[in-house]
Design a protein around this motif. Sequence first.
Motif, mmCIF file in Angstrom:
data_model
loop_
_atom_site.group_PDB
_atom_site.id
_atom_site.type_symbol
_atom_site.label_atom_id
_atom_site.label_comp_id
_atom_site.label_asym_id
_atom_site.label_seq_id
_atom_site.Cartn_x
_atom_site.Cartn_y
_atom_site.Cartn_z
ATOM 1 N N PRO A 49 9.161 12.736 20.188
ATOM 2 C CA PRO A 49 10.030 12.444 19.034
ATOM 3 C C PRO A 49 9.485 11.356 18.105
ATOM 4 N N PHE A 50 8.251 11.542 17.625
ATOM 5 C CA PHE A 50 7.615 10.539 16.774
ATOM 6 C C PHE A 50 8.361 10.319 15.465
ATOM 7 N N GLU A 51 9.170 11.326 15.052
ATOM 8 C CA GLU A 51 9.894 11.201 13.784
ATOM 9 C C GLU A 51 10.894 10.053 13.814
ATOM 10 N N LYS A 52 11.251 9.589 15.025
ATOM 11 C CA LYS A 52 12.212 8.489 15.118
ATOM 12 C C LYS A 52 11.631 7.170 14.623
ATOM 13 N N PHE A 53 10.300 7.105 14.525
ATOM 14 C CA PHE A 53 9.672 5.891 14.000
ATOM 15 C C PHE A 53 9.777 5.824 12.477
ATOM 16 N N PHE A 54 10.222 6.911 11.871
ATOM 17 C CA PHE A 54 10.354 6.939 10.416
ATOM 18 C C PHE A 54 11.795 6.626 10.009
ATOM 19 N N GLN A 55 12.271 5.472 10.465
ATOM 20 C CA GLN A 55 13.589 4.985 10.112
ATOM 21 C C GLN A 55 13.617 3.479 10.336
ATOM 22 N N GLU A 56 14.600 2.814 9.768
ATOM 23 C CA GLU A 56 14.635 1.351 9.824
ATOM 24 C C GLU A 56 14.836 0.829 11.237
ATOM 25 N N SER B 191 4.588 4.952 8.482
ATOM 26 C CA SER B 191 5.136 3.962 9.396
ATOM 27 C C SER B 191 4.014 3.359 10.232
ATOM 28 N N ILE B 192 4.144 2.083 10.556
ATOM 29 C CA ILE B 192 3.153 1.411 11.404
ATOM 30 C C ILE B 192 3.899 0.610 12.455
ATOM 31 N N ILE B 193 3.321 0.552 13.670
ATOM 32 C CA ILE B 193 3.942 -0.130 14.801
ATOM 33 C C ILE B 193 3.020 -1.263 15.252
ATOM 34 N N VAL B 194 3.538 -2.484 15.187
ATOM 35 C CA VAL B 194 2.751 -3.691 15.461
ATOM 36 C C VAL B 194 3.307 -4.406 16.690
ATOM 37 N N PRO B 195 2.507 -4.617 17.743
ATOM 38 C CA PRO B 195 2.994 -5.330 18.922
ATOM 39 C C PRO B 195 3.359 -6.778 18.581
ATOM 40 N N PRO B 196 4.332 -7.356 19.259
ATOM 41 C CA PRO B 196 4.710 -8.759 19.002
ATOM 42 C C PRO B 196 3.528 -9.724 19.107
ATOM 43 N N ARG C 283 0.831 -1.203 0.000
ATOM 44 C CA ARG C 283 0.000 0.000 0.000
ATOM 45 C C ARG C 283 0.870 1.259 0.000
ATOM 46 N N PHE C 284 1.960 1.211 0.781
ATOM 47 C CA PHE C 284 2.875 2.349 0.889
ATOM 48 C C PHE C 284 4.298 1.902 0.566
ATOM 49 N N PRO C 285 4.691 1.930 -0.671
ATOM 50 C CA PRO C 285 6.059 1.541 -1.035
ATOM 51 C C PRO C 285 7.090 2.350 -0.237
ATOM 52 N N GLY C 286 8.028 1.627 0.348
ATOM 53 C CA GLY C 286 9.068 2.284 1.132
ATOM 54 C C GLY C 286 8.655 2.605 2.556
ATOM 55 N N ALA C 287 7.447 2.142 2.964
ATOM 56 C CA ALA C 287 6.963 2.436 4.316
ATOM 57 C C ALA C 287 7.750 1.644 5.355
ATOM 58 N N TYR C 288 7.674 2.093 6.592
ATOM 59 C CA TYR C 288 8.366 1.438 7.704
ATOM 60 C C TYR C 288 7.382 0.545 8.466
ATOM 61 N N ASP D 241 15.344 2.914 18.340
ATOM 62 C CA ASP D 241 15.779 2.660 19.714
ATOM 63 C C ASP D 241 14.530 2.562 20.594
ATOM 64 N N LYS D 242 14.354 1.433 21.247
ATOM 65 C CA LYS D 242 13.142 1.209 22.027
ATOM 66 C C LYS D 242 13.024 2.115 23.248
ATOM 67 N N SER D 243 14.065 2.884 23.525
ATOM 68 C CA SER D 243 13.969 3.836 24.631
ATOM 69 C C SER D 243 12.916 4.905 24.350
ATOM 70 N N ILE D 244 12.542 5.048 23.075
ATOM 71 C CA ILE D 244 11.514 6.017 22.715
ATOM 72 C C ILE D 244 10.172 5.670 23.351
#
Length: 265
Positions: A76-83, A118-123, A51-56, A86-89
């Motif tokens: 600092p939500f912009e940190k989620f826009f990278q490969e 970017s999308i964040i999925v819990p384990p 759906r989003f080529p190059g998405a995280y 750091d989970k300290s966020i």
Amino acid sequence: MSILGVNNMLEKVYQNTYNSYNTDIVKGISFSEKLSNVKENSSFENMWKSRFPGAYYHVMDASNIPQGVWDRNDYPFEKFFQENVDKSILDWKPNGSNPSMTDSSVQSRFNSTLGQNSIIVPPALEEKLKNNPALADKIMRNIDYLFAWNGYPSIPDGNHSALIVLDENGEVVRWRLTSGGGLVGPTEEEQRQFETEQKKKAEKKAEYMRVLEESAIKRAEIQHNQYQKNLRKISDNKSLATAYEKNNMPYDLPIDLLIASSKLF
């Protein structure tokens, strides 16, 4: 400004908006249309990136980030826009007052994410999504409604970005949709409506638990009283039987009780 998750209370709003919005994107590509071109056994990650080529796509649990922290303009939500993130966020805490959205540093951070998604999925959800295209499709459709409700474009462009946070059930619990003009999201009135609805649900749940507790106590009392009654009955019957054996039966007892006691032992 507050950023809220997709929930049942807003489902009708999403659906109504989506129906009208969908007529304006005949030439666009919705999630559902895009899914028809993806093989059934594809992972949710592949669906998202299709759906989003190059998405995280990040596997971590960000659903517990406090809403008050997430809403801040200096988060600092912009940190989620990278490969690599750091989970300290996930444990980030503010320092000082919340800066204005018009602050140049805030706008600079917002603009740095434009054109990215970017999308964040819990384990736990990642595990549930394995070989579960129905759940993946449901999540995609919910995000589609969210985008339509916020006027987010059906086709990604360089003037928008999306950050989606899911919980372990696949519900959208946090989001940041950014445009060239800044973040977009629910109005204060919609936020108050949501909070009022959540408060009512909490009150109903508390009342339900109170009734359950009272019922459990009453049942325990009834069972205890019945148990004590049975103990007394057994004790009385044993006393009658003993007296009967010693020919010392009290003659002022009802005849039917005397007969019954003689048959018990």
